[in-house]
Scaffold this active site. Structure first.
Site, PDB file in Angstrom:
ATOM      1  N   GLU A  91     -49.067 -38.564  51.078  1.00 17.16           N
ATOM      2  CA  GLU A  91     -50.087 -38.719  52.115  1.00 17.16           C
ATOM      3  C   GLU A  91     -51.478 -39.039  51.579  1.00 17.16           C
ATOM      4  OE1 GLU A  91     -49.816 -38.861  55.216  1.00 17.16           O
ATOM      5  OE2 GLU A  91     -47.959 -37.904  55.828  1.00 17.16           O
ATOM      6  N   SER A 351     -25.627  19.879  68.006  1.00 15.93           N
ATOM      7  CA  SER A 351     -25.825  20.865  66.931  1.00 15.93           C
ATOM      8  C   SER A 351     -26.822  20.413  65.874  1.00 15.93           C
ATOM      9  CB  SER A 351     -24.485  21.162  66.256  1.00 15.93           C
ATOM     10  OG  SER A 351     -23.569  21.729  67.166  1.00 15.93           O
TER      11      SER A 351
END
Length: 699
Positions: A91, A351
């Site tokens: 680019e 429990s």
């Protein structure tokens, strides 16, 4: 020289003046144009997706923007350097050296535009592309290029090169609703941009030029061709070797989209609700641990059957930070009510609270792990507890009673500890309990007759692993971790006793015993199955059940939740680390205990004994007292503190932090040699089994 012709010097002056005038007019025109453009508007740069990451920055979950886009912020430091090299080679080769404009590239693009009457090729630098992304325009004209050029110069004057690249990496379009390199890398390859291959990086360099026509999920051939052009140009510019480019071309290109990560959905939802204005939320979770336990929860829920869900919570004992938070087996499943965070749902623990009854009994001097308890049919007023299998074991040690989760011994200990005191201790340690509205809490609270969240239950067990201090759990990694010991659930010695007992509990099938301290629970009617385990490093809690609270026959904690617990520890890796015994722990057999501690005495004869004299009570030191060590009798290492009691049935035995002090004595007085400043639990027990205890602070 002919008459009427100006002299050459005058021509030069006039030409110079004309040039200066033209330049001035151009500068004024440019100034007016820039003024008309106005200042840079970057207010919407941060309007990306809200993201939630783990403690190391790994993405857990992202939320789309209001317009439905995945726009994830990305920085140069988070990207593979090969991508940056390919990007600049393709680019903007002179990106690091120009000031926003590349004159050579711009001249080439202008000449092509003049010749063909339209914009044909590049010329735009990466900085100009950022300007176009921030101020999008549909037209491709010289005026649009001029606007981008002006903005590029402004950008270069204000930001560093890496900051400009950060903007490009966060805003570039990649097809569909993917914006930014991170969103594209996750969407097409399922990985972070730091881990891209050369072929993957080349494809992502190519897509922003024409994101819709090159979308791999719609036009795979066009995407592949664009990728190969990037590789060719990178080789031509020396950014990539020929051999590496050839190897990259042979790599297949993706043909579909992947889902953006969705880990810890419930924890992420909660974080965003707490601070909806924050863009990036960093949690204490570990993404790898989270993924492993979510996979485990999903597998086990599918094997157990429809409508069942699984919740798992893993906590670092040293800090109280949550490392994994699985709120449901499948967040997206309507059948399993996956949107409900079952880690924060109030359910009956069965429990699972029994260890804390024993911890309080141990610290109060009522019992020791080797104390003999009776497991036989018993009635406590109108309450007659039964064991889960409706059988009885007879005389068993407290150790064995807790390992087998026997109900009758636990209720008997709770009757001595006191249900109200038991609940106050749990609440003081930070647990938010939901208790039935009645005049006074009953003994059933010890067997699951209350409501609690998995998060609170795990916090209590973290307290056992930390010697009795239950720290507040932490999810937010951005908040400074202020040391907070939290509430006290037990004392160090009694906490270790419980750990040592639970480490010997029978493990599930195919699991090794003696490695992990754990306890299970099953709520009444088989609605909830629980398992919580811990070692020195980690505490993990598991809940299994239906979110709607319906009964599930066979849903038993030991058979359903415990295997998930052991598998969770295995998947998180590492051998369980044992917790060393405190110095004051009394490690002995039943015969090595003081006589009053060898067997828990029944309540029945106590009223008769009480009628013969006053109840047992510690006269000195008083509960909560601060005792100056200087008041101890004697000097130096021989200094001792006098202990005094009233009432009770001699002989009396004194205990400090659960450890006997001296021999049983018919007098109501004892002596103790403190080994330093700090807190201590002083207890006394008489021949009938009556006890009293106080907490003192030595200074």
């Amino acid at each position: 020289m002919k008459r009427g012709w100006p002299r050459p010097g005058r021509l030069l002056v006039r030409g110079g003046l004309a040039t200066l005038a033209a330049a001035g007019l151009a500068a004024l025109a440019l100034w007016a144009y820039v003024d008309r453009l106005g200042p840079l508007d970057l207010s919407h740069v941060g309007d990306g997706s809200v993201t939630v990451t783990d403690r190391d920055g790994r993405l857990l979950r992202a939320f789309t923007t209001p317009d439905g886009r995945w726009r994830l912020p990305t920085r140069v430091a988070e990207v593979d350097p090969r991508f940056i090299a390919l990007l600049t080679a393709y680019e903007d080769r002179r990106y690091r050296s120009h000031g926003g404009l590349d004159g050579r590239a711009f001249a080439r693009a202008a000449w092509q535009a003049v010749r063909r009457g339209r914009v044909v090729s590049g010329g735009s630098t990466l900085t100009m592309q950022v300007a176009r992304l921030l101020e999008p325009r549909e037209e491709r004209t010289l005026a649009a290029k001029l606007r981008q050029a002006v903005r590029a110069v402004q950008f270069e004057a204000r930001f560093s090169k890496d900051q400009i690249l950060d903007l490009y990496l966060s805003l570039a379009p990649y097809g569909g609703n993917l914006e930014g390199l991170r969103a594209a890398s996750l969407g097409y390859f399922g990985k972070e941009p730091k881990r891209l291959t050369t072929a993957e990086a080349a494809l992502l360099v190519a897509l922003p030029q024409s994101p819709e026509t090159r979308r791999p999920d719609r036009s795979p051939e066009a995407a592949r061709a664009a990728r190969d052009r990037v590789l060719d140009r990178a080789v031509a510019h020396g950014a990539l070797g020929r051999a590496e480019a050839d190897l990259a071309r042979r790599e297949p290109s993706p043909t579909g989209r992947r889902a953006v990560p969705l880990l810890a959905a419930h924890a992420a939802d909660a974080a965003v609700r707490l601070d909806p204005t924050k863009r990036i939320h960093r949690l204490t979770l570990d993404a790898r641990a989270q993924a492993a336990l979510e996979s485990l929860a999903r597998e086990r829920a599918e094997a157990l059957g429809p409508r069942l869900s699984v919740a798992i919570l893993a906590v670092d004992n040293a800090t109280g930070e949550v490392r994994a938070h699985v709120g449901a087996a499948d967040y997206g499943s309507a059948e399993r009510a996956g949107s409900i965070d079952m880690a924060n749902a109030v359910r009956s623990p069965g429990s699972a609270l029994k260890p804390f009854i024993y911890a309080m009994a141990f610290e109060a001097g009522l019992a020791h792990p080797e104390t003999i308890l009776d497991d036989r049919p018993s009635r406590f007023g109108l309450y007659a507890p039964e064991n889960f299998d409706l059988s009885y074991q007879g005389s068993v040690t407290a150790r064995r009673a807790l390992q087998l989760s026997l109900n009758v011994p636990a209720v008997e200990l709770l009757s001595d500890v006191g249900p109200a005191r038991f609940l106050a201790r749990l609440r003081g340690a930070g647990a938010d309990l939901v208790v039935p509205k009645e005049a006074a809490p009953g003994l059933a609270v010890g067997l699951g007759g209350l409501g609690i969240r998995l998060t609170d239950l795990v916090r209590l067990y973290v307290g056992l692993a930390r010697g009795g201090q239950a720290p507040p759990l932490a999810w937010n990694a951005d908040r400074p971790l202020v040391p907070d010991p939290g509430g006290r659930i037990a004392e160090p010695v009694s906490s270790w006793y419980v750990y040592d007992v639970l480490r010997g509990a029978p493990p599930p099938a195919n699991a090794l015993s003696g490695r992990l301290a754990f306890k299970t629970g099953t709520s009444y009617g088989y609605r909830d199955a629980w398992a919580v385990g811990f070692d020195r490093r980690l505490t993990i809690g598991v809940w299994v059940g239906r979110p709607d609270g319906a009964a599930v026959p066979g849903l038993i904690g030991r058979q359903v939740a415990a295997p998930i617990l052991f598998d969770a520890f295995s998947r998180l890796g590492g051998e369980p680390e044992s917790i060393p015994a405190p110095r004051d722990a009394l490690i002995t057999t039943n015969l090595g205990l003081p006589p009053p501690l060898r067997r828990l005495r029944r309540e029945a004869p106590r009223p008769l004994l009480a009628a013969l004299g006053a109840p047992l009570k510690i006269a000195f030191p008083p509960d909560g007292a601060r005792v100056d060590l200087g008041l101890a009798t004697g000097a130096g290492a021989d200094a001792s503190l006098t202990l005094k009691a009233m009432g009770g049935t001699p002989p009396l035995i004194w205990l400090v932090n659960g450890r006997p002090v001296g021999e049983p004595d018919s007098r109501r007085q004892g002596a103790w040699k403190p080994d330093g400043a700090g807190f201590a639990r002083v207890s006394v027990m008489d021949a009938a089994g009556a006890t009293d205890s106080v907490m003192v602070r030595l200074e």
